[in-house]
Write an enzyme that holds these catalytic residues in place. Sequence first.
Site, short mmCIF file in Angstrom:
data_model
loop_
_atom_site.label_atom_id
_atom_site.label_comp_id
_atom_site.label_asym_id
_atom_site.label_seq_id
_atom_site.Cartn_x
_atom_site.Cartn_y
_atom_site.Cartn_z
N ALA A 1 2.82 1.83 -2.37
CA ALA A 1 3.11 0.80 -3.38
C ALA A 1 1.88 0.03 -3.84
O ALA A 1 2.01 -1.09 -4.33
CB ALA A 1 4.17 -0.16 -2.85
N ASP B 1 2.26 3.06 11.34
CA ASP B 1 2.56 3.66 10.05
C ASP B 1 2.54 5.18 10.17
O ASP B 1 1.57 5.77 10.65
CB ASP B 1 1.52 3.19 9.03
CG ASP B 1 1.86 3.55 7.61
OD1 ASP B 1 3.06 3.73 7.31
OD2 ASP B 1 0.93 3.63 6.79
N ASP C 1 -2.00 -0.30 1.12
CA ASP C 1 -3.17 0.24 1.81
C ASP C 1 -4.31 0.52 0.83
O ASP C 1 -5.39 -0.04 0.94
CB ASP C 1 -2.80 1.52 2.56
CG ASP C 1 -3.96 2.11 3.35
OD1 ASP C 1 -4.98 1.41 3.53
OD2 ASP C 1 -3.86 3.26 3.82
#
Length: 311
Positions: A215, A82, A258
């Site tokens: 998100a 990421d 996350d």
Amino acid sequence: MALVTTTEMFRKAYEGGYAVGAFNVNNMESVQGITEAAGELKSPLILQVSAGARKYAGHIYLLKLVEAALVENDIPIALHLDHGADFAICKSCIDGGFTSVMIDGSRFSLEENIEVTRRVVEYAHSKGTVVEGELGRLAGVEDDVKVNSEDSSYTHPDEVEEFVARTGVDSLAIAIGTSHGAFKFRPGQKPQLRFDILEEVSRRLPGFPIVLHGASSVSQEYVKIIQENGGQLKDAIGIPEDMLRKAARSAVCKINIDSDLRLAMTAGVRAALFAAPSAFDPREYLKAGRADVKTLVKHKITEVLGSAGMA
């Protein structure tokens, strides 16, 4: 089952009108909670590792934890970097067993972003690894990614075709109003995703997998538990889940989660410690955190992503 790339996952997700969850992992309990939930629901899964996670747990430890999860769960799992900051970290993860990497060149000019992304793609594809690029900048803070609201920007749809064609990326993260971190919007603010941008990007890139970062929905249940057990979190709201489900039904094939995982883990640990103030066995309170992570991931898979039964 061995680790897989996201290529087949995204093809099925695009055609099926759902998204695959990309859940950040930092330790054994997060890996266990996430993979047990996905395994029981037969959902494809992306486990992703940030620069902060690699610094905290170490590349090899995280890789071996994910490999153990593959033994325990009969589902396709991709291991993704990421927000790779540069070619070097992407190369390290590619050489170190990751099946997918993100090169985040969004801080650069379009031309510089294309150049660094193309370099990563050329190396990754030579090793059988897929690459996610990014256009547009999300506000917020997540590990080493820090962007204030003044420097954030929506994705320009008129740039996406050139970017994809010249870089050869396999998926594209776009900025349509999500943001990194747990506290995206203060009470009274109205979260709103720019579905007009998503629709235009989808029109220009038919069949191409789109990614949403930032998100998390910031579960008020977990915020309340943390506050009631000594946490000093301020009230805030995240991205409404109905908006994310709408995005998952379109071209969005990967949704990153996350902050919600962090809130769930923290809520479980705090509640366990407050219930037993003299507890000193980390296996007990970390078990509680792991259970809340598993519950959260099951909810996301069934109610937001729509990926249950798609493994």
